[in-house]
Motif scaffolding. Structure first.
Motif, PDB file in Angstrom:
ATOM      1  N   MET A  36      35.093  -8.707  35.333  1.00 60.66           N
ATOM      2  CA  MET A  36      35.647  -8.904  33.992  1.00 60.66           C
ATOM      3  C   MET A  36      35.197  -7.769  33.078  1.00 60.66           C
ATOM      4  SD  MET A  36      33.358 -12.044  32.374  1.00 60.66           S
ATOM      5  CE  MET A  36      34.352 -12.151  30.923  1.00 60.66           C
ATOM      6  N   ASP A  37      35.784  -7.693  31.914  1.00 59.53           N
ATOM      7  CA  ASP A  37      35.427  -6.714  30.902  1.00 59.53           C
ATOM      8  C   ASP A  37      34.025  -7.035  30.381  1.00 59.53           C
ATOM      9  OD1 ASP A  37      35.123  -5.198  28.573  1.00 59.53           O
ATOM     10  OD2 ASP A  37      37.142  -5.607  27.849  1.00 59.53           O
ATOM     11  N   TYR A  38      33.109  -6.102  30.486  1.00 58.21           N
ATOM     12  CA  TYR A  38      31.735  -6.406  30.070  1.00 58.21           C
ATOM     13  C   TYR A  38      31.612  -6.611  28.558  1.00 58.21           C
ATOM     14  CZ  TYR A  38      31.139  -1.403  29.078  1.00 58.21           C
ATOM     15  OH  TYR A  38      31.270  -0.128  28.593  1.00 58.21           O
ATOM     16  N   PHE A  39      32.626  -6.181  27.802  1.00 52.74           N
ATOM     17  CA  PHE A  39      32.631  -6.481  26.369  1.00 52.74           C
ATOM     18  C   PHE A  39      32.907  -7.966  26.133  1.00 52.74           C
ATOM     19  CE2 PHE A  39      33.616  -1.876  25.921  1.00 52.74           C
ATOM     20  CZ  PHE A  39      32.532  -1.540  25.132  1.00 52.74           C
ATOM     21  N   GLN A  40      33.553  -8.604  27.093  1.00 46.68           N
ATOM     22  CA  GLN A  40      33.863 -10.029  26.995  1.00 46.68           C
ATOM     23  C   GLN A  40      32.817 -10.901  27.687  1.00 46.68           C
ATOM     24  OE1 GLN A  40      36.499 -10.949  25.091  1.00 46.68           O
ATOM     25  NE2 GLN A  40      36.677  -8.760  24.726  1.00 46.68           N
ATOM     26  N   TYR A  41      31.992 -10.304  28.531  1.00 48.32           N
ATOM     27  CA  TYR A  41      30.975 -11.044  29.285  1.00 48.32           C
ATOM     28  C   TYR A  41      29.861 -11.501  28.330  1.00 48.32           C
ATOM     29  CZ  TYR A  41      27.552 -12.123  32.909  1.00 48.32           C
ATOM     30  OH  TYR A  41      26.646 -12.752  33.720  1.00 48.32           O
ATOM     31  N   ASP A  42      29.499 -12.747  28.406  1.00 51.40           N
ATOM     32  CA  ASP A  42      28.442 -13.284  27.547  1.00 51.40           C
ATOM     33  C   ASP A  42      27.081 -12.836  28.075  1.00 51.40           C
ATOM     34  OD1 ASP A  42      26.823 -14.681  25.828  1.00 51.40           O
ATOM     35  OD2 ASP A  42      27.317 -16.657  26.644  1.00 51.40           O
ATOM     36  N   LEU A  43      26.546 -11.806  27.452  1.00 51.68           N
ATOM     37  CA  LEU A  43      25.236 -11.300  27.863  1.00 51.68           C
ATOM     38  C   LEU A  43      24.105 -12.222  27.417  1.00 51.68           C
ATOM     39  CD1 LEU A  43      25.718  -7.515  27.081  1.00 51.68           C
ATOM     40  CD2 LEU A  43      25.690  -8.594  29.328  1.00 51.68           C
ATOM     41  N   GLY A  44      24.402 -13.124  26.492  1.00 53.33           N
ATOM     42  CA  GLY A  44      23.380 -14.043  26.010  1.00 53.33           C
ATOM     43  C   GLY A  44      22.339 -13.311  25.174  1.00 53.33           C
ATOM     44  N   TYR A  45      21.306 -13.989  24.841  1.00 48.46           N
ATOM     45  CA  TYR A  45      20.219 -13.406  24.052  1.00 48.46           C
ATOM     46  C   TYR A  45      18.915 -13.612  24.803  1.00 48.46           C
ATOM     47  CZ  TYR A  45      17.036 -12.358  20.270  1.00 48.46           C
ATOM     48  OH  TYR A  45      16.037 -11.795  19.517  1.00 48.46           O
ATOM     49  N   GLY A  46      18.203 -12.520  25.059  1.00 54.51           N
ATOM     50  CA  GLY A  46      16.919 -12.602  25.739  1.00 54.51           C
ATOM     51  C   GLY A  46      17.015 -12.892  27.227  1.00 54.51           C
ATOM     52  N   LYS A  47      18.214 -12.776  27.775  1.00 53.58           N
ATOM     53  CA  LYS A  47      18.423 -13.065  29.197  1.00 53.58           C
ATOM     54  C   LYS A  47      18.099 -11.862  30.081  1.00 53.58           C
ATOM     55  CE  LYS A  47      22.016 -14.684  32.358  1.00 53.58           C
ATOM     56  NZ  LYS A  47      23.387 -15.134  32.488  1.00 53.58           N
TER      57      LYS A  47
END
Length: 56
Positions: A36-47
């Motif tokens: 998927m598009d990494y701009f759309q991927y939920d990187l989360g916070y502190g993960k």
């Protein structure tokens, strides 16, 4: 990975072929791939400890 054998790696790319190449190149490593598009991927916070972007 040699310095930290317990590292967890997630590859995110729009191109499934590139992810297949990543898995093929590093068959002996624990990798997770997400197509998927990494701009759309939920990187989360502190993960993550690090996020790396490459243009290859």
């Amino acid at each position: 990975m040699e310095k930290n054998p317990d590292i967890e790696v997630t590859g995110v790319d729009l191109c499934a072929d590139m992810l297949d190449k990543l898995l093929e190149k590093h068959q002996d490593k624990p990798l997770t791939t997400v197509c998927m598009d990494y701009f759309q991927y939920d990187l989360g916070y502190g993960k993550w400890d690090a996020v790396v972007h490459t243009n290859r």
